[in-house]
Design an enzyme around this catalytic site. Structure first.
Site, PDB file in Angstrom:
ATOM      1  N   SER A 142       0.762  -1.274  -0.021  1.00 41.44           N
ATOM      2  CA  SER A 142       0.009  -0.084   0.003  1.00 41.44           C
ATOM      3  C   SER A 142       0.669   1.173  -0.066  1.00 41.44           C
ATOM      4  O   SER A 142       1.910   1.200   0.787  1.00 41.44           O
ATOM      5  CB  SER A 142      -0.953  -0.121   1.301  1.00 41.44           C
ATOM      6  OG  SER A 142      -1.666   1.253   1.310  1.00 41.44           O
TER       7      SER A 142
ATOM      8  N   LYS B 267      -1.128  -0.932  -4.543  1.00 37.84           N
ATOM      9  CA  LYS B 267      -2.520  -0.192  -3.935  1.00 37.84           C
ATOM     10  C   LYS B 267      -2.119   1.226  -3.780  1.00 37.84           C
ATOM     11  O   LYS B 267      -0.965   1.517  -3.045  1.00 37.84           O
ATOM     12  CB  LYS B 267      -2.771  -0.603  -2.794  1.00 37.84           C
ATOM     13  CG  LYS B 267      -3.892  -0.160  -1.890  1.00 37.84           C
ATOM     14  CD  LYS B 267      -4.584  -0.721  -0.768  1.00 37.84           C
ATOM     15  CE  LYS B 267      -4.584   0.057   0.471  1.00 37.84           C
ATOM     16  NZ  LYS B 267      -5.448  -0.690   1.549  1.00 37.84           N
TER      17      LYS B 267
ATOM     18  N   LYS C 263      -3.294   5.008  -2.419  1.00 35.39           N
ATOM     19  CA  LYS C 263      -4.323   5.990  -1.806  1.00 35.39           C
ATOM     20  C   LYS C 263      -4.668   6.932  -2.520  1.00 35.39           C
ATOM     21  O   LYS C 263      -3.741   7.737  -3.286  1.00 35.39           O
ATOM     22  CB  LYS C 263      -3.764   6.355  -0.361  1.00 35.39           C
ATOM     23  CG  LYS C 263      -3.335   5.334   0.631  1.00 35.39           C
ATOM     24  CD  LYS C 263      -4.445   4.599   1.280  1.00 35.39           C
ATOM     25  CE  LYS C 263      -4.250   3.617   2.349  1.00 35.39           C
ATOM     26  NZ  LYS C 263      -5.253   3.004   3.037  1.00 35.39           N
TER      27      LYS C 263
ATOM     28  N   ASP D 260      -7.329   2.977  -2.866  1.00 34.92           N
ATOM     29  CA  ASP D 260      -8.064   2.846  -1.521  1.00 34.92           C
ATOM     30  C   ASP D 260      -8.327   4.252  -1.429  1.00 34.92           C
ATOM     31  O   ASP D 260      -7.580   5.199  -0.973  1.00 34.92           O
ATOM     32  CB  ASP D 260      -7.290   2.264  -0.451  1.00 34.92           C
ATOM     33  CG  ASP D 260      -7.953   2.057   0.773  1.00 34.92           C
ATOM     34  OD1 ASP D 260      -9.164   2.580   1.038  1.00 34.92           O
ATOM     35  OD2 ASP D 260      -7.241   1.544   1.668  1.00 34.92           O
TER      36      ASP D 260
ATOM     37  N   GLU E 185     -11.251   0.471  -3.137  1.00 37.91           N
ATOM     38  CA  GLU E 185     -11.545   0.204  -1.617  1.00 37.91           C
ATOM     39  C   GLU E 185     -11.978   1.290  -0.858  1.00 37.91           C
ATOM     40  O   GLU E 185     -11.775   2.393  -1.059  1.00 37.91           O
ATOM     41  CB  GLU E 185     -10.165  -0.253  -1.146  1.00 37.91           C
ATOM     42  CG  GLU E 185     -10.192  -0.729   0.436  1.00 37.91           C
ATOM     43  CD  GLU E 185      -8.797  -1.145   0.906  1.00 37.91           C
ATOM     44  OE1 GLU E 185      -8.085  -1.063   0.002  1.00 37.91           O
ATOM     45  OE2 GLU E 185      -8.851  -1.376   2.170  1.00 37.91           O
TER      46      GLU E 185
ATOM     47  N   ASP F 129     -13.621  -2.028   3.201  1.00 35.66           N
ATOM     48  CA  ASP F 129     -12.844  -2.232   4.557  1.00 35.66           C
ATOM     49  C   ASP F 129     -13.593  -1.868   5.580  1.00 35.66           C
ATOM     50  O   ASP F 129     -14.065  -2.449   6.184  1.00 35.66           O
ATOM     51  CB  ASP F 129     -11.396  -1.528   4.114  1.00 35.66           C
ATOM     52  CG  ASP F 129     -10.490  -1.452   5.238  1.00 35.66           C
ATOM     53  OD1 ASP F 129     -10.765  -1.808   6.175  1.00 35.66           O
ATOM     54  OD2 ASP F 129      -9.376  -0.632   5.046  1.00 35.66           O
TER      55      ASP F 129
ATOM     56  N   LYS G   1      -9.539  -7.505   8.074  1.00 36.11           N
ATOM     57  CA  LYS G   1      -8.382  -7.043   9.166  1.00 36.11           C
ATOM     58  C   LYS G   1      -9.065  -7.698  10.389  1.00 36.11           C
ATOM     59  O   LYS G   1      -9.897  -7.558  10.806  1.00 36.11           O
ATOM     60  CB  LYS G   1      -8.407  -5.601   9.350  1.00 36.11           C
ATOM     61  CG  LYS G   1      -7.828  -4.794   8.092  1.00 36.11           C
ATOM     62  CD  LYS G   1      -7.548  -3.409   8.235  1.00 36.11           C
ATOM     63  CE  LYS G   1      -7.242  -2.711   6.804  1.00 36.11           C
ATOM     64  NZ  LYS G   1      -7.408  -1.287   6.891  1.00 36.11           N
TER      65      LYS G   1
ATOM     66  N   GLY H 265      -3.815  -4.058   6.270  1.00 35.76           N
ATOM     67  CA  GLY H 265      -2.884  -4.008   6.946  1.00 35.76           C
ATOM     68  C   GLY H 265      -3.042  -2.690   7.721  1.00 35.76           C
ATOM     69  O   GLY H 265      -3.933  -1.911   7.590  1.00 35.76           O
TER      70      GLY H 265
END
Ligand code: OSB
Ligand code: MG
Length: 369
Positions: A136, A162, A164, A189, A214, A239, A263, A291
């Site tokens: 990420s 991934k 952000k 995400d 996400e 998530d 998670k 994570g």
């Protein structure tokens, strides 16, 4: 399980590089380490992934400490437990606070596996011998810096990137990444940075073969996500919105997502994480392990969990060296060819290093059971 005492440690470890998401920038990772010790002196380890601030969810580090000290440790102490799977029920009088529950529950799973002389992965029925991992990448100062980060991580072997996103750092950035890397497995995400008013803008992401988007909408929503998924080709992965197997069932039945990020902290422990995994397998919804900038302790739990068969997409469980100058476990978690070997030793299969543990401990208290 003959648990005799429980030690809580307030830790602070500097991240190698500050990490920016749509909810802020993190420089030092503070978290709680839970150690449960049995009559023979064996220790099980868990970690609370709650942040200092209630930004990712409503939990906080100090709130988790309070919950552990005043409610969860007393509930565990009240009556002998035979198996860690009993804890979900034992903790059920306490609403929410899933990260606090998971911290203590996962420590008990590690101890239980050690008492059995087996690996945690084998105790939870997880059979993979290695897991595929992605990484990420936070919001950067420029597209050039992001491309540089991606290049380094591709060189390191990670299986998917991934990135952000947030308003002002989204479609153009993805476009820039795709120009340089037309084919890499790529996802984004948003950490809840958008609303349904952004549908037309988000639809532009459909042009970039993203594996998924996400948590685009609110942390507590599954209804607007259903509407958004109707209007997007890109699969939505939830998530923040999923706290339990039951939440997942509802989101899947509504059509609010096609993929789920699991998670352990967010769902209250390994027992619930496994239940969620099994439900998604029955419903043919692929899952992957998210994570929370875990130390080697939480990371080791994530590795064992990811060895379950429906974790078919690479997770965010990157190597220790992606986060830390030095980790608190030995050996450090390493990634080779985009994979981490699932350890075969007892429990989490990594040894907590006492000197490094002490070095990063701000405060420590022992509770007798
Ligand atoms: O949304 O998955 C998330 C980190 C902190 C809080 C939330 C998230 C993340 C990450 C990084 O994406 C995951 C990691 O590398 O540990
Ligand atoms: Mg996320």
């Amino acid at each position: 399980m003959n648990i005799r005492n429980i030690t809580l440690r307030h830790m602070s470890m500097p991240l190698l590089k500050p990490f920016t998401t749509s909810f802020g920038t993190l420089k030092d990772r503070e978290f709680i380490v839970v150690e449960v010790t049995d009559a023979e002196g064996r220790s099980g380890w868990g970690e609370s992934v709650a942040f200092v601030e209630p930004s990712y969810n409503e939990e906080t580090l100090k709130g988790n400490w309070h919950l552990l000290e005043k409610f969860l440790i007393p509930l565990l102490s009240a009556e002998e437990i035979g198996h860690p799977a009993e804890l979900a029920e034992r903790f059920s009088p306490i609403r929410g606070n899933r990260m606090a529950k998971a911290a203590l529950e996962t420590a008990c799973w590690d101890l239980y596996a050690k008492q059995q002389g087996r690996s945690l992965a084998s105790v939870i029925g997880a059979a993979k011998t290695s897991i595929e991992v992605g990484v990420s990448i936070g919001i950067q100062a420029s597209l050039e810096q992001l491309l540089e980060m991606i290049e380094q991580r591709l060189q390191a072997g990670y299986k998917r990137m991934k990135i952000k996103i947030m308003p002002g750092w989204d479609v153009d950035i993805v476009d820039g990444v795709r120009q340089k890397y037309p084919d890499i497995p790529l996802m984004v995400d948003a950490n809840s940075a958008y609303t349904l008013a952004d549908v037309d803008h988000l639809r532009r992401l459909d042009d970039y073969q993203l594996m998924m988007i996400e948590q685009p909408l609110a942390h507590d929503d599954i209804v607007d996500h259903c509407e958004l998924q109707r209007q997007l080709h890109t699969p939505i992965c939830l998530d923040e919105s999923i706290h339990s197997a039951d939440d997942a069932r509802k989101a899947i039945e509504l059509g609010s997502c096609q993929i789920i990020n699991i998670k352990t902290g967010r769902v209250g422990g390994l027992t619930e994480a496994i239940k969620l995994h099994n439900l998604c397998m029955e419903r043919k919804i692929p899952v992957w392990c998210g994570g929370m900038f875990e130390s080697g302790i939480g990371r080791a739990h994530n590795i064992a969990l990811s060895a379950l068969s429906n974790f078919t997409l690479p997770g965010d469980t990157a190597a220790s060296s992606n986060y830390w100058e030095e980790d608190i476990v030995d050996p450090a978690v390493i990634v080779r060819d985009g994979r981490i070997d699932v350890p075969e030793g007892p429990g989490i299969g990594y040894i907590v290093n006492p000197e490094r543990l002490a070095k990063y401990t701000l405060h420590c208290e022992v509770f007798e059971v």
